[in-house]
Motif scaffolding. Structure first.
Motif, PDB file in Angstrom:
ATOM      1  N   LEU A   1       0.845  -1.195   0.000  1.00  0.00           N
ATOM      2  CA  LEU A   1       0.000   0.000   0.000  1.00  0.00           C
ATOM      3  C   LEU A   1       0.880   1.243   0.000  1.00  0.00           C
ATOM      4  O   LEU A   1       1.685   1.434   0.901  1.00  0.00           O
ATOM      5  CB  LEU A   1      -0.909   0.012   1.227  1.00  0.00           C
ATOM      6  N   ASN A   2       0.717   2.077  -1.015  1.00  0.00           N
ATOM      7  CA  ASN A   2       1.433   3.352  -1.078  1.00  0.00           C
ATOM      8  C   ASN A   2       0.633   4.363  -0.262  1.00  0.00           C
ATOM      9  O   ASN A   2      -0.458   4.770  -0.659  1.00  0.00           O
ATOM     10  CB  ASN A   2       1.561   3.801  -2.538  1.00  0.00           C
ATOM     11  N   LEU A   3       1.182   4.770   0.869  1.00  0.00           N
ATOM     12  CA  LEU A   3       0.410   5.527   1.855  1.00  0.00           C
ATOM     13  C   LEU A   3       1.039   6.891   2.131  1.00  0.00           C
ATOM     14  O   LEU A   3       2.231   6.993   2.442  1.00  0.00           O
ATOM     15  CB  LEU A   3       0.323   4.714   3.151  1.00  0.00           C
ATOM     16  N   ILE A   4       0.219   7.929   2.002  1.00  0.00           N
ATOM     17  CA  ILE A   4       0.643   9.304   2.274  1.00  0.00           C
ATOM     18  C   ILE A   4      -0.042   9.780   3.557  1.00  0.00           C
ATOM     19  O   ILE A   4      -1.261   9.619   3.709  1.00  0.00           O
ATOM     20  CB  ILE A   4       0.255  10.244   1.106  1.00  0.00           C
ATOM     21  N   LEU A   5       0.751  10.377   4.448  1.00  0.00           N
ATOM     22  CA  LEU A   5       0.191  11.007   5.644  1.00  0.00           C
ATOM     23  C   LEU A   5       0.235  12.517   5.472  1.00  0.00           C
ATOM     24  O   LEU A   5       1.314  13.100   5.382  1.00  0.00           O
ATOM     25  CB  LEU A   5       0.977  10.601   6.890  1.00  0.00           C
ATOM     26  N   ALA A   6      -0.942  13.139   5.404  1.00  0.00           N
ATOM     27  CA  ALA A   6      -1.047  14.605   5.399  1.00  0.00           C
ATOM     28  C   ALA A   6      -1.455  15.011   6.807  1.00  0.00           C
ATOM     29  O   ALA A   6      -2.608  14.823   7.210  1.00  0.00           O
ATOM     30  CB  ALA A   6      -2.074  15.059   4.368  1.00  0.00           C
ATOM     31  N   GLN A   7      -0.502  15.528   7.550  1.00  0.00           N
ATOM     32  CA  GLN A   7      -0.655  15.719   8.987  1.00  0.00           C
ATOM     33  C   GLN A   7      -0.677  17.189   9.364  1.00  0.00           C
ATOM     34  O   GLN A   7       0.261  17.929   9.065  1.00  0.00           O
ATOM     35  CB  GLN A   7       0.498  15.035   9.725  1.00  0.00           C
ATOM     36  N   GLY A   8      -1.761  17.617  10.017  1.00  0.00           N
ATOM     37  CA  GLY A   8      -1.781  18.956  10.575  1.00  0.00           C
ATOM     38  C   GLY A   8      -0.636  19.128  11.555  1.00  0.00           C
ATOM     39  O   GLY A   8      -0.419  18.276  12.414  1.00  0.00           O
ATOM     40  N   VAL A   9       0.113  20.217  11.416  1.00  0.00           N
ATOM     41  CA  VAL A   9       1.330  20.406  12.205  1.00  0.00           C
ATOM     42  C   VAL A   9       0.980  20.533  13.685  1.00  0.00           C
ATOM     43  O   VAL A   9       0.229  21.424  14.094  1.00  0.00           O
ATOM     44  CB  VAL A   9       2.125  21.632  11.730  1.00  0.00           C
ATOM     45  N   ALA A  10       1.533  19.616  14.468  1.00  0.00           N
ATOM     46  CA  ALA A  10       1.313  19.602  15.917  1.00  0.00           C
ATOM     47  C   ALA A  10       2.530  20.179  16.636  1.00  0.00           C
ATOM     48  O   ALA A  10       3.580  20.409  16.031  1.00  0.00           O
ATOM     49  CB  ALA A  10       1.040  18.173  16.387  1.00  0.00           C
ATOM     50  N   LYS A  11       2.388  20.375  17.923  1.00  0.00           N
ATOM     51  CA  LYS A  11       3.447  21.017  18.704  1.00  0.00           C
ATOM     52  C   LYS A  11       4.609  20.077  18.982  1.00  0.00           C
ATOM     53  O   LYS A  11       4.415  18.904  19.333  1.00  0.00           O
ATOM     54  CB  LYS A  11       2.889  21.527  20.034  1.00  0.00           C
ATOM     55  N   GLY A  12       5.836  20.597  18.822  1.00  0.00           N
ATOM     56  CA  GLY A  12       7.076  20.008  19.305  1.00  0.00           C
ATOM     57  C   GLY A  12       7.216  18.509  19.225  1.00  0.00           C
ATOM     58  O   GLY A  12       7.207  17.902  18.156  1.00  0.00           O
ATOM     59  N   GLU A  13       7.376  17.906  20.388  1.00  0.00           N
ATOM     60  CA  GLU A  13       7.660  16.476  20.476  1.00  0.00           C
ATOM     61  C   GLU A  13       6.510  15.620  19.968  1.00  0.00           C
ATOM     62  O   GLU A  13       6.728  14.483  19.542  1.00  0.00           O
ATOM     63  CB  GLU A  13       7.993  16.101  21.923  1.00  0.00           C
ATOM     64  N   LYS A  14       5.310  16.141  19.981  1.00  0.00           N
ATOM     65  CA  LYS A  14       4.158  15.389  19.482  1.00  0.00           C
ATOM     66  C   LYS A  14       4.316  15.122  17.986  1.00  0.00           C
ATOM     67  O   LYS A  14       4.073  14.015  17.505  1.00  0.00           O
ATOM     68  CB  LYS A  14       2.883  16.177  19.756  1.00  0.00           C
TER      69      LYS A  14
END
Length: 238
Positions: free
Chosen positions: A77-90
């Motif tokens: 499975l070719n999988l893309i993660l579009a992730q809302g930018v979270a704080k620091g270490e998270k």
């Protein structure tokens, strides 16, 4: 001694002697105090593992590449993660675990509820930091293909990319993964802390995104990302 895997951003060839880069040399010689004559594994992102014998562990470590074998750890499975930018270490944590779980590409996304706003120099430093985390996760998890990290986008730019099979997670969706046909490629869109706004969810659905429900509970952004990836890999990948 634990077997060592190290990334090298350079061509690798059987029977060549290779001087490792500064980071790998320091890690091997100073941190691990690795014994001369033992074998390590190198990779450069081409999908292969290169077995190498350590010739020297001085300031610059030298190795000899003995063999090359295909690494078959990649998911189908070719999988893309579009992730809302979270704080620091998270954000660091979820990127590391997303790589371990087999994503192929990560796109940081700036949305209405993003607390983090990065400009110019700070953004460049954060991108370098994230790339190091991605490489480290590949070393640890046994991958020899390094997931691509794209420059951050806003939501409209993301949807304009025509990413394959976009699934937008929110707790008011109706359909679970079991109700979708199996794709070869998929994109998971996750909001930051606070999630995506109602307007953003509506917009992504108008652009063709499929609303996805993971369960009846509201999940933190890092939990939602990793749960979605793990479930998609279990059902559609490996």
């Amino acid at each position: 001694m634990k077997h060592v895997r190290l990334y090298q951003n350079a061509p690798l060839k059987i029977n060549d002697n290779k001087i490792l880069d500064e980071y790998a040399s320091h890690h091997l010689g100073k941190v691990l105090r690795f014994p001369q004559g033992q074998e390590i594994t190198l990779f450069n992102g081409d999908g292969n593992d290169y077995q190498a014998s350590v010739l020297s562990v001085k300031k610059q470590c030298e190795v000899r590449i003995n063999s090359c074998t295909p690494n078959l750890s990649e998911s189908k499975l070719n999988l893309i993660l579009a992730q809302g930018v979270a704080k620091g270490e998270k954000m660091d944590f979820l990127m590391q675990k997303a790589v371990e779980l087999g994503v192929n590409q990560i796109i940081p996304i700036f949305t209405e509820r993003c607390v983090v706003r990065l400009k110019a120099e700070k953004l460049n430093k954060r991108m370098q930091h994230w790339r190091k985390i991605i490489i480290g996760a590949c070393e640890q998890s046994g991958r020899s293909v390094v997931p691509e990290l794209l420059n951050p986008l806003d939501l409209t730019d993301l949807m304009a990319r025509n990413c394959p099979h976009v699934f937008v997670l929110h707790h008011r969706a109706q359909k679970s993964l079991l109700e979708f046909d199996q794709p070869d490629q998929a994109t998971i869109l996750i909001g930051p802390e606070g999630g995506l706004s109602d307007d953003e969810i509506t917009y992504t659905m108008q652009q063709g995104a499929q609303p996805l429900l993971l369960g009846s509970r509201v999940l933190r952004t890092e939990t939602a990302s990793l749960a979605a990836i793990a479930n998609m890999q279990m059902l559609w990948g490996s």
